[in-house]
Structure formats: C-alpha cells, structure tokens
Design a protein around this motif. Structure first.
Motif, short mmCIF file in Angstrom:
data_model
loop_
_atom_site.label_atom_id
_atom_site.label_comp_id
_atom_site.label_asym_id
_atom_site.label_seq_id
_atom_site.Cartn_x
_atom_site.Cartn_y
_atom_site.Cartn_z
N GLU A 1 14.73 -10.18 2.55
CA GLU A 1 13.86 -9.40 1.67
C GLU A 1 12.49 -9.28 2.33
O GLU A 1 11.88 -10.29 2.68
N ILE B 1 8.72 -7.03 2.07
CA ILE B 1 7.81 -6.05 1.49
C ILE B 1 6.73 -5.75 2.52
O ILE B 1 5.98 -6.64 2.94
N LYS C 1 16.85 -6.41 0.76
CA LYS C 1 15.86 -5.65 -0.01
C LYS C 1 14.69 -5.32 0.91
O LYS C 1 14.08 -6.22 1.48
N ASP D 1 11.09 -2.95 1.21
CA ASP D 1 10.07 -2.10 0.59
C ASP D 1 9.17 -1.60 1.71
O ASP D 1 8.42 -2.36 2.32
N TYR E 1 6.19 0.44 3.71
CA TYR E 1 4.77 0.62 3.48
C TYR E 1 4.33 1.98 4.04
O TYR E 1 4.74 2.38 5.13
N GLN F 1 13.23 0.88 -0.79
CA GLN F 1 12.14 1.59 -1.47
C GLN F 1 11.20 2.20 -0.42
O GLN F 1 10.76 1.52 0.49
N ASN G 1 12.29 6.38 -3.64
CA ASN G 1 11.13 6.81 -2.86
C ASN G 1 10.17 7.57 -3.78
O ASN G 1 10.38 8.74 -4.07
#
Length: 391
Positions: free
Chosen positions: A155, A157, A173, A175, A177, A197, A217
């Motif tokens: 995961e 981010i 997962k 995410d 930037y 994402q 998105n």
C-alpha cells in the motif's frame, strides 16, 4: 502478577504495541522490563515525541527500543524520522520484520528529492517483508522490487508513474500523486485485490486470480485499461469524473463474470470536452453480465440505460437471473418516462431482486418536472414497497 509464570507474562506483554505504553511498563518492575523484549509489534504514533523530555531525538529513542526486542515482526512509525534513523533501525531488525508501515512525509518535504540514500533505499534492508505500507512517500522512481521476494501486501500513498514486478503480491493499493495523468504497469501473477486512485493508464497483464478491482480518478481522466483474464473477478468499482468511452467499454466487456458492479463515472469523452454516455442497451448489458448480484449505478450510467431504444426489443424469455440488490442514484428529471420504464424493468425481469434503493441526489429543476418525477418514484415505491425504498 508475581504468581504468573514468565511465559504468560511475556505473552501478555507481547500484546502491547504502543511504544509509549511499553516504555511505561518498563518502569513498573525489573520483571516487567525483562519481558518487554518479547513484543512482536512496535507502534510509534504521530504524537510519540511531542513531550519536551524526548530530547534524545526520535531516531535514537526508536533505535534503543527496537534494539531491545528479540524478534520484531511488525514496525509502525507515524512520527517524523530521518533516512539515517530508518537505516539504523532496519539494520537491527530488518531480518525479522514481516510488516513495515511508515509515514514518510516526503509530500511536504522538498528535501526528500535530494536525500541520498533516501528513506526508500533503506526500506530494501527488510528483505523478508510480507506487508509494506508507505504514506506520503512521493515515489518518483521505483525501488528494486526484487529485494522483496515474499511481499504479499503493498500500500502506497504518493506515487507517480510506476512499474511493479512482485511474484507473490496478492493485495495492492496505490494512490497516485499529481494531476491524475500517471501510468501503472503491474506484473504480479498472484494478485487478488487491486485498488488504484489517480492513474490514467493502467496495464496489469496477469490477472488470473484477481477478485477485487477498484479504479478511481477524480483529478484526471482514465484513458486506457489493459488487463488479462478477469474470469475470477467478483467486485469491480469504476469511479471518476471522466473516462474515455473505449476504456469503459473494454472494462465492462472484460468483467463479464463480475458479481458486484459499482459505477460512478460522471462523463465520457476522449479530450477536454465532457460528454454524456452514449446509449447502452438494457438487455445486452444484463445478458453480458449474467452473474451480477449487486449493482450500484450512478447518474450517467443510469441515464445511458434509460435511452428510448434501450427497452424496445425485449425477448419474452429475458430475465436477470441473479440480481439481488440495486442502488440507483438519480440526479436529473430529464427523460423521466424512460427512467421509470428502466426501474420497472429491473423489478419485472430481476427474478431474484430483494432490494432496490433509489437515492435522490440534488435533483433541481426550474419547473415542475422534478416534482412530477419524484411523485412517479413515490408511486413506484408504493407499488413495490417490499423491495423499493427511497433515500
């Protein structure tokens, strides 16, 4: 407590994960202090070192605590730390760590670009990791994934365009930037769950075991999706402001075996112009998704199923065999007649339908059409009160 055998006391102490609580236990007695090295998890919250008494610095305090543990399996650090500090901890416990979770803070720290070696470089010291979670990492270059042969959960981010090759990865997962125009290539033949994402180009060629897939998105567009065999897929979530229509069609075609479909894409269109969905044939859609059990449908997708020709030719033997739950979000009174016809068809042909939730979301109009449409929905709910409810 004096009557407890050492093994039981060590077992009790091993359930304490918060580093501050563990430090307090060290002060109770020598016996308690001698039992703290048997903890399996150390957790340092964001506020671990807010106290003025922590003058030794977070890096040194964390190093002292991890050095006392016999076999540390999980390390979670949310408080600020330096690359050298991280390197010193992992040099001590990296061989035994199975789970590592770090708040990197690089998103708010420009120095993160110029650190050498970086925090990410030091993470490679924990070669036996099975789970790696990184928050706020701003990953501008991929690490050497081959140093994590046992990694099963990843995961992150704060990533940008990324290529991942992990043979044992099962849960992922990511995410991204930025402005939502990143790309991802993931090669993990055992992947079972993938959540992405903020990515525009996604390629995952080996998906034989993929059961859960979520693509969102909200900052940019989804231009391209390229997946392998999705015959095991049970849950698909598609979210975003704008998806290219080719990407939507390809995703729906590949996910023909899906059991739970969540669609909240507002517009289509290949370029800057936001366009509504073209017509989707009601019968063709459900014939192509025979195993669908739960359908969350929002705005544009619902409108596309409600075009005037969608229900023009319905075979007498047509049924939606396994659909049990439907959640529909309605935002506009336009084409009210067709929308009511689609709602009625879901009840009529959904032989297993147990629940239909109709969500009225900010439906505004300068004339009475919105009120008339709402009255029709209320009438529909009254007729099918055992199945339908309005939110």
């Amino acid at each position: 407590m004096d009557a407890l055998p050492d093994a039981i006391l060590q077992c009790i102490m091993s359930r304490i994960t918060n580093a501050r609580d563990l430090s307090s236990c060290n002060c109770v007695s020598k016996r308690w202090k001698d039992s703290t090295p048997y903890v399996r998890t150390l957790y340092f919250p964001r506020s671990s070192f807010d106290s003025p008494s922590s003058s030794g610095g977070a890096d040194n305090i964390i190093k002292r605590m991890v050095s006392r543990v016999v076999k540390l399996e999980e390390l979670i650090v949310y408080c600020p730390f330096s690359p050298d500090g991280l390197g010193s901890w992992l040099a001590l416990v990296g061989h035994s760590l199975l789970q590592l979770e770090l708040r990197m803070d690089n998103l708010n720290d420009n120095q993160g670009f110029h650190e050498s070696p970086s925090k990410l470089d030091y993470v490679g010291s924990a070669k036996n990791l099975e789970s790696l979670k990184l928050w706020g990492v701003l990953m501008v270059r991929a690490p050497k994934w081959d140093v994590f042969p046992n990694l099963r959960n990843l995961e992150i981010i704060g990533v940008r365009s990324l290529t991942i090759e992990l043979p044992c990865l099962e849960l992922c997962k990511l995410d991204f930037y930025g402005m939502g125009n990143c790309s991802l290539t993931l090669t993990s033949p055992k992947i079972e769950s993938l959540e992405v994402q903020g990515c525009s180009w996604i390629r995952v060629p080996k998906t034989k075991h993929l059961r859960k897939l979520s693509i969102s998105n909200t900052a940019g567009r989804v231009y391209m999706v390229d997946f392998g065999n999705l015959s095991a897929l049970e849950f698909l979530c598609m979210r975003g402001i704008q998806w290219c229509w080719d990407a939507i069609c390809k995703m729906l075609k590949m996910a023909s075996e899906v059991k739970h479909l969540y669609m909240k894409v507002e517009f289509t269109g290949d370029y800057d112009a936001l366009q509504p969905f073209p017509e989707i044939d009601f019968v063709d859609f459900f014939n192509s998704h025979q195993k669908l059990q739960k359908f969350d449908i929002h705005g544009a997708m619902f409108a596309a199923l409600c075009q005037k020709n969608s229900l023009k030719h319905v075979d007498s033997g047509f049924v939606i065999p396994f659909l049990e739950e439907v959640v529909i979000t309605v935002r506009s009174p336009l084409n009210a007649e067709q929308k009511m016809s689609t709602l009625e068809s879901l009840v009529k042909y959904g032989k297993s339908l147990r629940s239909m939730v109709i969500k009225i979301l900010e439906m505004k109009s300068c004339h009475t059409s919105a009120d008339d449409f709402f009255d029709e929905i209320c009438r529909f709910r009254y007729i099918n009160h055992n199945i339908v409810r309005i939110e």
